[in-house]
Every structure is written in C-alpha cells, then in structure tokens.
Design a protein around this motif. Structure first.
Motif, mmCIF file in Angstrom:
data_model
loop_
_atom_site.group_PDB
_atom_site.id
_atom_site.type_symbol
_atom_site.label_atom_id
_atom_site.label_comp_id
_atom_site.label_asym_id
_atom_site.label_seq_id
_atom_site.Cartn_x
_atom_site.Cartn_y
_atom_site.Cartn_z
ATOM 1 N N LEU A 40 32.355 42.692 86.124
ATOM 2 C CA LEU A 40 32.945 41.966 86.822
ATOM 3 C C LEU A 40 32.027 40.732 87.182
ATOM 4 O O LEU A 40 30.522 41.017 87.418
ATOM 5 C CB LEU A 40 33.213 42.618 88.108
ATOM 6 C CG LEU A 40 34.493 43.261 88.258
ATOM 7 C CD1 LEU A 40 34.471 43.990 89.521
ATOM 8 C CD2 LEU A 40 35.826 42.610 88.059
ATOM 9 N N PHE A 67 38.484 40.800 81.001
ATOM 10 C CA PHE A 67 38.260 42.026 81.758
ATOM 11 C C PHE A 67 39.460 42.336 82.785
ATOM 12 O O PHE A 67 40.574 42.255 82.278
ATOM 13 C CB PHE A 67 36.788 41.891 82.416
ATOM 14 C CG PHE A 67 36.348 43.468 82.783
ATOM 15 C CD1 PHE A 67 36.484 44.391 81.791
ATOM 16 C CD2 PHE A 67 35.739 43.674 84.150
ATOM 17 C CE1 PHE A 67 36.024 45.865 82.364
ATOM 18 C CE2 PHE A 67 35.439 44.593 84.375
ATOM 19 C CZ PHE A 67 35.493 45.960 83.539
ATOM 20 N N TYR A 70 39.272 39.060 87.134
ATOM 21 C CA TYR A 70 38.364 38.436 88.157
ATOM 22 C C TYR A 70 38.171 36.953 87.958
ATOM 23 O O TYR A 70 38.469 36.009 88.900
ATOM 24 C CB TYR A 70 36.967 39.373 88.626
ATOM 25 C CG TYR A 70 36.439 38.772 89.865
ATOM 26 C CD1 TYR A 70 36.524 39.701 91.128
ATOM 27 C CD2 TYR A 70 35.496 37.795 90.047
ATOM 28 C CE1 TYR A 70 36.039 39.332 92.137
ATOM 29 C CE2 TYR A 70 35.186 37.412 91.233
ATOM 30 C CZ TYR A 70 35.301 38.212 92.211
ATOM 31 O OH TYR A 70 34.681 38.029 93.624
ATOM 32 N N ILE A 90 39.944 41.408 74.062
ATOM 33 C CA ILE A 90 40.247 42.409 73.111
ATOM 34 C C ILE A 90 40.820 43.656 73.449
ATOM 35 O O ILE A 90 41.505 44.317 72.325
ATOM 36 C CB ILE A 90 38.978 42.734 72.208
ATOM 37 C CG1 ILE A 90 39.452 43.100 70.650
ATOM 38 C CG2 ILE A 90 38.106 43.588 72.866
ATOM 39 C CD1 ILE A 90 38.098 42.860 69.675
ATOM 40 N N LEU A 94 43.761 46.805 79.131
ATOM 41 C CA LEU A 94 43.664 45.969 80.498
ATOM 42 C C LEU A 94 44.817 44.901 80.955
ATOM 43 O O LEU A 94 44.878 44.427 82.040
ATOM 44 C CB LEU A 94 42.304 45.115 80.364
ATOM 45 C CG LEU A 94 40.955 45.894 80.350
ATOM 46 C CD1 LEU A 94 39.904 45.041 79.829
ATOM 47 C CD2 LEU A 94 40.577 46.598 81.508
ATOM 48 N N GLY A 116 43.508 40.519 71.745
ATOM 49 C CA GLY A 116 42.987 40.710 70.675
ATOM 50 C C GLY A 116 41.549 40.006 70.330
ATOM 51 O O GLY A 116 41.100 39.662 71.430
ATOM 52 N N ALA A 118 38.879 37.336 70.062
ATOM 53 C CA ALA A 118 38.883 35.988 70.047
ATOM 54 C C ALA A 118 38.782 35.002 68.993
ATOM 55 O O ALA A 118 39.245 33.926 68.942
ATOM 56 C CB ALA A 118 37.845 35.597 71.260
ATOM 57 N N PHE A 133 35.057 28.883 79.755
ATOM 58 C CA PHE A 133 34.286 30.046 80.119
ATOM 59 C C PHE A 133 34.263 31.026 78.972
ATOM 60 O O PHE A 133 35.051 31.750 78.559
ATOM 61 C CB PHE A 133 35.002 30.684 81.583
ATOM 62 C CG PHE A 133 34.119 31.675 81.959
ATOM 63 C CD1 PHE A 133 32.692 31.358 82.131
ATOM 64 C CD2 PHE A 133 34.551 32.795 82.629
ATOM 65 C CE1 PHE A 133 31.516 32.400 83.135
ATOM 66 C CE2 PHE A 133 33.641 33.781 83.217
ATOM 67 C CZ PHE A 133 32.174 33.569 83.164
HETATM 68 C C1 LIG Z 1 31.749 40.690 80.871
HETATM 69 S S1 LIG Z 1 33.521 41.359 80.237
HETATM 70 C C2 LIG Z 1 34.196 39.752 81.029
HETATM 71 C C3 LIG Z 1 34.034 39.775 82.512
HETATM 72 C C4 LIG Z 1 35.222 38.637 83.329
HETATM 73 N N1 LIG Z 1 35.095 37.452 82.707
HETATM 74 C C5 LIG Z 1 34.782 38.905 84.843
HETATM 75 O O1 LIG Z 1 34.118 37.818 85.079
HETATM 76 O O2 LIG Z 1 35.195 39.648 85.388
HETATM 77 C C6 LIG Z 1 33.531 40.971 78.782
HETATM 78 C C7 LIG Z 1 34.930 41.068 77.946
HETATM 79 O O3 LIG Z 1 35.015 40.660 76.732
HETATM 80 C C8 LIG Z 1 35.767 41.580 76.016
HETATM 81 N N2 LIG Z 1 35.625 41.337 74.665
HETATM 82 C C9 LIG Z 1 34.494 41.758 73.816
HETATM 83 N N3 LIG Z 1 34.817 41.398 72.656
HETATM 84 C C10 LIG Z 1 35.602 40.661 72.364
HETATM 85 C C11 LIG Z 1 36.456 39.783 71.481
HETATM 86 N N4 LIG Z 1 35.627 39.972 70.123
HETATM 87 N N5 LIG Z 1 37.431 39.235 71.604
HETATM 88 C C12 LIG Z 1 37.935 38.983 73.025
HETATM 89 N N6 LIG Z 1 37.491 39.795 74.009
HETATM 90 C C13 LIG Z 1 36.346 40.455 73.740
HETATM 91 C C14 LIG Z 1 35.504 42.643 76.641
HETATM 92 O O4 LIG Z 1 36.792 43.728 76.268
HETATM 93 C C15 LIG Z 1 35.482 42.445 78.087
HETATM 94 O O5 LIG Z 1 36.778 43.095 78.699
#
Ligand SMILES: C[S@@+](CC[C@H](N)C(=O)[O-])C[C@H]1O[C@@H](n2cnc3c(N)ncnc32)[C@H](O)[C@@H]1O
Length: 213
Positions: A40, A67, A70, A90, A94, A116, A118, A133
C-alpha cells in the motif's frame, strides 16, 4: 524504511493532511485479507499523490499497479469532473476488492479497471494521459516508460514509485539482484531522456516526478 530520522518523519506526517476515512477502512481490510499489505502507498504518500494530482488537475490518468486501489483513489481526487483514471493490475483476485472501494467513493464511475499484464494492456488503451503513476513490477519500469511516453500529453507528468528501492540504489549491486539493476537503469533513463525533465524526491521509498516538455 525511513530515510528521515523517525521522529522527524512523524513530525512531517503530523503536519500533513489527514488520511480520509474511506482509505483508513481500505487499509484495515487490506491488512486483514490481502497478502503483502506493505505494498500500500500509505497515508503520507497517499496525501502526496492526492496533492500532485490536484495540482495537475488531469483529465486522464493511467496507473500501473492498482493493488487494492489505495493510490487509485488518491489520484482520482485530482481528476477533472469529467475526467477518468485507467488502472491496471495483473492480479485478477484483487478486482472485486478494488471495485467495492471504488464504488464507495465519489469516483466510482470515473475509475476504469484493467486486469492483466501492463505490457500487453497499455498499447490497447486508446487514450493519451495527463498523469501516469508507475507502481508495478520494477524490472519492467523502463519498458513501461517506453510504452507510455508517446501516450503522455505535452506538460504531462509521470510519477515513478520506489526509485530509491530501500536505499539499495547506492549500495554495491549484488549479482542476481535484477530489481535493483532495473531501478538503477530506470533512474538513469529518466535523467538522460531529453523529452522529459525529472526531479527525484526522497519521499518514502523515493518518488520521481518527470514532466514531458
Ligand atoms: C506496489 S503494488 C501497487 C500498490 C498501489 N499502487 C498502492 O499504492 O496501493 C504493485 C502491484 O503491481 C501489480 N503488478 C505486478 N506486475 C504487474 C504487471 N506486469 N502488470 C500489471 N500489474 C502488475 C501487482 O499485482 C501489485 O498489485
């Protein structure tokens, strides 16, 4: 990890905006039900994202790494009345959690979820953006930049999270540490790309602001 002494960090937080009640609820439920709640953004960085978004007042936002939603809700606070935010993750598990909180907010209709990878989804979103972001997997940060830069409007902003990577960017690089290597390359890319101007802010785990010229 604190880059400021903890007492000073507490002071900084105490003299910044309070976290909205809905985001407190979202945080509690994330800690109860979701793995790795540490991902988060948290109250202070959340208020920073909200403030930047309000200053930019974007019509379109792209977020990589939803995620539990948030940071999506923080960024949405700055949207124009008819603006929209596209957020990608992805992890399909969630999606319902995110939607529940998006619908509890005033921004439910403005938030578009994409599930999916990114790398595959970004080219399919037929939009240009005022604010982006980047907060997904670190090894792909540079790939994300290359995909996004053509979709960023002039004067548009890219915010990149975790660019200090727990301080590892200034430690000797270990052999198989691909994430640190990727973050180092990404920071150099942002610094050297002539299409943008960049300032790295030592906020939390490091947040870079890049503005397209
Ligand atoms: C650090 S968390 C994001 C936190 C969120 N932005 C927040 O501030 O609460 C990273 C997220 O990136 C996603 N993620 C990881 N690899 C990814 C990809 N290749 N494509 C899309 N999402 C991805 C993960 O599933 C995870 O939920």
């Amino acid at each position: 990890m604190y880059f400021l002494p903890e007492k000073l960090d507490d002071y900084v937080v105490a003299h910044s905006e309070n976290e909205p009640e809905l985001l407190q609820q979202l945080t509690r439920e994330t800690y109860q039900k979701i793995l790795q709640p540490i991902m988060l953004s948290g109250p202070y960085q959340g208020r920073v994202l909200s403030m930047i978004s309000k200053l930019v007042n974007p019509k379109t936002i792209l977020e990589l790494g939803t995620f539990t939603g948030y940071s999506t809700l923080c960024l949405a606070e700055g949207l124009q009345k008819d603006g929209e935010i596209h957020t990608l993750d992805i992890n399909e598990e969630l999606e319902d959690f995110q939607r529940k909180y998006f619908n509890k907010s005033e921004f439910g209709n403005q938030i578009h979820q994409h599930i999916g990878n990114a790398i595959e989804i970004i080219p399919k979103i037929d939009k240009t953006f005022d604010l982006v972001f980047i907060d997904a997997d670190k090894p792909n940060y540079s790939n994300y930049f290359h995909l996004i830069i053509e979709k960023l409007n002039p004067g548009g902003i890219i915010l990149s999270d975790n660019v200090l990577w727990h301080g590892k960017v200034v430690e000797p690089l270990k052999d198989k540490d691909n994430s640190t290597k990727a973050v180092l390359e990404y920071n150099t890319l942002l610094k050297n790309d002539d299409r943008i101007e960049t300032v790295l802010l030592p906020i939390r785990d490091g947040l870079t602001i890049s503005r397209k010229k």
